[in-house]
Design a protein around this motif. Structure first.
Motif, PDB file in Angstrom:
ATOM      1  N   LEU A   3     -36.560  21.307  97.362  1.00  0.00           N
ATOM      2  CA  LEU A   3     -35.483  21.930  98.135  1.00  0.00           C
ATOM      3  C   LEU A   3     -34.125  21.508  97.595  1.00  0.00           C
ATOM      4  CD1 LEU A   3     -34.404  23.505 100.572  1.00  0.00           C
ATOM      5  CD2 LEU A   3     -34.751  21.448 101.968  1.00  0.00           C
ATOM      6  N   LEU A   4     -33.969  20.219  97.300  1.00  0.00           N
ATOM      7  CA  LEU A   4     -32.694  19.727  96.776  1.00  0.00           C
ATOM      8  C   LEU A   4     -32.391  20.355  95.418  1.00  0.00           C
ATOM      9  CD1 LEU A   4     -30.306  17.812  97.170  1.00  0.00           C
ATOM     10  CD2 LEU A   4     -31.639  16.021  96.059  1.00  0.00           C
ATOM     11  N   ALA A   5     -33.410  20.457  94.568  1.00  0.00           N
ATOM     12  CA  ALA A   5     -33.211  21.081  93.246  1.00  0.00           C
ATOM     13  C   ALA A   5     -32.789  22.534  93.394  1.00  0.00           C
ATOM     14  CB  ALA A   5     -34.497  20.973  92.432  1.00  0.00           C
ATOM     15  N   LEU A   6     -33.369  23.234  94.358  1.00  0.00           N
ATOM     16  CA  LEU A   6     -32.984  24.633  94.592  1.00  0.00           C
ATOM     17  C   LEU A   6     -31.527  24.725  95.028  1.00  0.00           C
ATOM     18  CD1 LEU A   6     -33.782  27.668  95.015  1.00  0.00           C
ATOM     19  CD2 LEU A   6     -34.275  27.045  97.391  1.00  0.00           C
ATOM     20  N   LEU A   7     -31.134  23.874  95.982  1.00  0.00           N
ATOM     21  CA  LEU A   7     -29.785  23.938  96.531  1.00  0.00           C
ATOM     22  C   LEU A   7     -28.723  23.559  95.509  1.00  0.00           C
ATOM     23  CD1 LEU A   7     -30.446  22.367 100.041  1.00  0.00           C
ATOM     24  CD2 LEU A   7     -29.884  24.754  99.567  1.00  0.00           C
ATOM     25  N   LEU A   8     -29.064  22.645  94.587  1.00  0.00           N
ATOM     26  CA  LEU A   8     -28.066  22.157  93.635  1.00  0.00           C
ATOM     27  C   LEU A   8     -28.180  22.827  92.268  1.00  0.00           C
ATOM     28  CD1 LEU A   8     -28.045  18.328  94.456  1.00  0.00           C
ATOM     29  CD2 LEU A   8     -26.632  20.164  95.395  1.00  0.00           C
ATOM     30  N   GLY A   9     -29.069  23.794  92.154  1.00  0.00           N
ATOM     31  CA  GLY A   9     -29.208  24.513  90.893  1.00  0.00           C
ATOM     32  C   GLY A   9     -28.050  25.471  90.655  1.00  0.00           C
ATOM     33  N   GLU A  10     -27.968  25.960  89.439  1.00  0.00           N
ATOM     34  CA  GLU A  10     -26.860  26.849  89.073  1.00  0.00           C
ATOM     35  C   GLU A  10     -27.105  28.302  89.491  1.00  0.00           C
ATOM     36  OE1 GLU A  10     -23.940  26.043  87.974  1.00  0.00           O
ATOM     37  OE2 GLU A  10     -24.485  23.925  88.006  1.00  0.00           O
ATOM     38  N   ARG A  11     -28.346  28.649  89.766  1.00  0.00           N
ATOM     39  CA  ARG A  11     -28.642  30.029  90.148  1.00  0.00           C
ATOM     40  C   ARG A  11     -28.266  30.278  91.611  1.00  0.00           C
ATOM     41  NH1 ARG A  11     -34.628  31.251  87.513  1.00  0.00           N
ATOM     42  NH2 ARG A  11     -34.038  30.941  85.314  1.00  0.00           N
ATOM     43  N   PRO A  12     -27.904  31.510  91.941  1.00  0.00           N
ATOM     44  CA  PRO A  12     -27.594  31.841  93.340  1.00  0.00           C
ATOM     45  C   PRO A  12     -28.797  31.550  94.238  1.00  0.00           C
ATOM     46  CG  PRO A  12     -26.871  33.604  91.875  1.00  0.00           C
ATOM     47  CD  PRO A  12     -27.678  32.672  91.035  1.00  0.00           C
ATOM     48  N   VAL A  13     -28.518  31.081  95.442  1.00  0.00           N
ATOM     49  CA  VAL A  13     -29.578  30.694  96.376  1.00  0.00           C
ATOM     50  C   VAL A  13     -29.601  31.678  97.537  1.00  0.00           C
ATOM     51  CG1 VAL A  13     -30.435  28.865  97.877  1.00  0.00           C
ATOM     52  CG2 VAL A  13     -29.268  28.285  95.747  1.00  0.00           C
ATOM     53  N   SER A  14     -30.788  32.196  97.848  1.00  0.00           N
ATOM     54  CA  SER A  14     -30.902  33.097  98.996  1.00  0.00           C
ATOM     55  C   SER A  14     -31.213  32.294 100.250  1.00  0.00           C
ATOM     56  CB  SER A  14     -32.008  34.131  98.760  1.00  0.00           C
ATOM     57  OG  SER A  14     -33.281  33.519  98.863  1.00  0.00           O
ATOM     58  N   PRO A  15     -30.620  32.658 101.367  1.00  0.00           N
ATOM     59  CA  PRO A  15     -30.900  31.941 102.621  1.00  0.00           C
ATOM     60  C   PRO A  15     -32.387  31.956 102.973  1.00  0.00           C
ATOM     61  CG  PRO A  15     -28.967  33.345 102.861  1.00  0.00           C
ATOM     62  CD  PRO A  15     -29.595  33.693 101.539  1.00  0.00           C
ATOM     63  N   GLU A  16     -33.077  33.041 102.647  1.00  0.00           N
ATOM     64  CA  GLU A  16     -34.502  33.140 102.966  1.00  0.00           C
ATOM     65  C   GLU A  16     -35.309  32.088 102.212  1.00  0.00           C
ATOM     66  OE1 GLU A  16     -32.617  35.643 101.955  1.00  0.00           O
ATOM     67  OE2 GLU A  16     -32.367  36.734 103.867  1.00  0.00           O
ATOM     68  N   ALA A  17     -35.006  31.930 100.912  1.00  0.00           N
ATOM     69  CA  ALA A  17     -35.724  30.935 100.110  1.00  0.00           C
ATOM     70  C   ALA A  17     -35.464  29.525 100.639  1.00  0.00           C
ATOM     71  CB  ALA A  17     -35.301  31.037  98.650  1.00  0.00           C
ATOM     72  N   VAL A  18     -34.230  29.278 101.052  1.00  0.00           N
ATOM     73  CA  VAL A  18     -33.883  27.959 101.598  1.00  0.00           C
ATOM     74  C   VAL A  18     -34.655  27.710 102.889  1.00  0.00           C
ATOM     75  CG1 VAL A  18     -32.043  26.569 102.602  1.00  0.00           C
ATOM     76  CG2 VAL A  18     -31.616  27.888 100.529  1.00  0.00           C
ATOM     77  N   ARG A  19     -34.694  28.704 103.759  1.00  0.00           N
ATOM     78  CA  ARG A  19     -35.394  28.532 105.037  1.00  0.00           C
ATOM     79  C   ARG A  19     -36.875  28.249 104.825  1.00  0.00           C
ATOM     80  NH1 ARG A  19     -31.888  32.611 107.052  1.00  0.00           N
ATOM     81  NH2 ARG A  19     -33.418  34.220 106.507  1.00  0.00           N
ATOM     82  N   ASP A  20     -37.498  28.959 103.873  1.00  0.00           N
ATOM     83  CA  ASP A  20     -38.927  28.761 103.622  1.00  0.00           C
ATOM     84  C   ASP A  20     -39.208  27.342 103.127  1.00  0.00           C
ATOM     85  OD1 ASP A  20     -39.434  31.321 104.392  1.00  0.00           O
ATOM     86  OD2 ASP A  20     -39.574  32.146 102.353  1.00  0.00           O
ATOM     87  N   LEU A  21     -38.421  26.887 102.144  1.00  0.00           N
ATOM     88  CA  LEU A  21     -38.636  25.541 101.618  1.00  0.00           C
ATOM     89  C   LEU A  21     -38.286  24.479 102.655  1.00  0.00           C
ATOM     90  CD1 LEU A  21     -37.479  25.389  97.877  1.00  0.00           C
ATOM     91  CD2 LEU A  21     -39.728  24.896  98.820  1.00  0.00           C
ATOM     92  N   ALA A  22     -37.230  24.720 103.412  1.00  0.00           N
ATOM     93  CA  ALA A  22     -36.798  23.746 104.421  1.00  0.00           C
ATOM     94  C   ALA A  22     -37.861  23.577 105.503  1.00  0.00           C
ATOM     95  CB  ALA A  22     -35.472  24.174 105.044  1.00  0.00           C
ATOM     96  N   HIS A  23     -38.519  24.661 105.865  1.00  0.00           N
ATOM     97  CA  HIS A  23     -39.575  24.579 106.882  1.00  0.00           C
ATOM     98  C   HIS A  23     -40.705  23.686 106.392  1.00  0.00           C
ATOM     99  CE1 HIS A  23     -42.221  25.795 110.143  1.00  0.00           C
ATOM    100  NE2 HIS A  23     -43.170  26.041 109.245  1.00  0.00           N
TER     101      HIS A  23
END
Length: 410
Positions: free
Chosen positions: A177-197
């Motif tokens: 989750l941290l790697a996704l949030l701090l990566g250079e690619r745009p982050v979708s809220p849906e992807a964040v919610r799925d990983l965060a869950h």
């Protein structure tokens, strides 16, 4: 998994009145009805199991656990020397599953206590109807205690194993989750919610990234991070993402500084969750300037308090070109007088051209300031009064002052 050896005598052993093996057949006939009542009693007395009653898998798991424990008890009556390895393995898996699902061990232990006590009452009632004497009932009590002991130990061992695996898996998920949030690619809220869950992480609206300087003793100790922070001590520099940094669970002044155990750190600006990479970039830049002495080397530096400095150093080659071009007239002056003239010019530009204020700031006589200003007029001419040039001069002189501070503290 071998059944544990109980710390007490085995029924049917020396000095213990034997339990009639034929009693096992009679109790097996009662097993399903007893299981029904025990299951209902556990749900009634243990709220967590009552809350799971709507889930078919949870209901089946509870039912299986009750039946298996009762079966083990009856098996012990039929043959006190029998080992309940298969049933213990089932309870080991039950405990492991509870841990992996994030349930409390206390909840499972409560269910075992409630279920064991209620089962003993029901089975005791059935045996009383057979007219068994008190010594046989005592033997049954020992067997019941042995049964509860075995399944409780197996469940606790499974829970400990599951908790270890759950912790490791949780860390891996939070790392992703941290790697996704701090990566250079745009982050979708849906992807964040799925990983965060999956990582059991509450999704905040705003975050800030903290980057840490190398540990003084070269050991990367994990900081006592703010509640809910995602931490990566393997990255260079080590970093952590703090949710809701402006709230009560955020940086908290002195408390947060103490939590870092004395390690210098830079805090990026508070940004929307999907822009966490931007907070990381600013914090990393600030940490680099801390290492060079341009920003304070020790303590905690907040980017929000040093925006102009960060902006000045966002493009170092461009800043060097600006200094070289704008301050070229000072290159004709010797090093000692040059420093005093640059200091006076910056104070004069920032002080609204007020000579007494400049003198007070520099701790010199006003006449000294006037003398230096006459020298500066000769060097820069009318450019000193051009608004655009004055802005360039302020930026270049400010950058030079920061560089000089760096050199003096190195």
């Amino acid at each position: 998994m071998a059944a544990p050896t109980p710390p007490y005598g085995v029924p049917n052993g020396p000095g213990v009145t034997p339990v009639p093996p034929e009693l096992a057949r009679l109790l097996r006939d009662e097993l399903e009805s007893v299981a029904d009542e025990v299951e209902a009693e556990v749900r009634r007395q243990v709220p967590e199991y009552a809350a799971r009653s709507a889930d078919e898998a949870s209901r089946a798991l509870l039912r299986s656990g009750v039946v298996q424990a009762l079966t083990l008890f009856v098996d012990h009556i039929a043959d006190p020397r029998a080992r309940g390895d298969s049933i213990a393995a089932i309870y080991h898996e039950l405990g492991r599953g509870e841990a992996l699902q994030g349930h409390s061990l206390e909840t499972l232990q409560s269910a075992l206590r409630v279920g064991g006590l209620h089962a003993w009452r029901l089975l005791g009632r059935a045996t009383e109807e057979l007219g068994l004497d008190t010594s046989v009932m005592a033997g049954l009590g020992e067997l019941a205690f042995r049964t509860v002991h075995e399944v409780a130990e197996a469940a606790a061992a499974g829970y400990a194993e599951g908790q270890l695996r759950s912790t490791d898996e949780l860390e891996r998920r939070r790392g992703r989750l941290l790697a996704l949030l701090l990566g250079e690619r745009p982050v979708s809220p849906e992807a964040v919610r799925d990983l965060a869950h999956g990582a059991r992480w509450s999704v905040p609206t705003h975050v800030a990234v903290v980057v840490l300087a190398a540990s003084p003793d070269q050991r990367e100790e994990r900081p006592l991070a703010a509640a809910g922070a995602l931490v990566d001590m393997e990255s260079r520099p080590p970093r952590m993402l703090v949710p809701d940094p402006d709230g009560s669970g955020g940086f908290g002044g002195r408390a947060f500084t103490l939590a870092l155990r004395g390690r210098p750190a830079a805090i990026g600006p508070s940004v929307p969750l999907t822009e966490a990479a931007r907070s990381l970039r600013w914090a990393t830049r600030a940490l680099g300037l801390m290492g060079r002495g341009i920003l304070p080397r020790q303590g905690v530096v907040r980017c929000a308090d040093h925006l102009s400095t960060l902006l000045l150093h966002s493009d170092e080659p461009m800043l060097a070109r600006l200094r070289s071009q704008v301050l070229a007239p000072l290159d004709t002056v010797a090093e000692g007088p040059r420093g005093r003239l640059a200091e006076t010019l910056l104070a004069w530009l920032l002080g609204g051209s007020n000579v007494p204020d400049v003198a007070a700031r520099l701790h010199v006589h006003p006449q000294t300031v006037r003398y230096r200003l006459r020298q500066l007029e000769k060097l820069f001419g009318d450019a000193l009064h051009d608004p655009a040039t004055r802005l360039d001069l302020i930026l270049a002189l400010r950058a030079e002052a920061l560089r000089d501070d760096d050199t003096s503290t190195a």
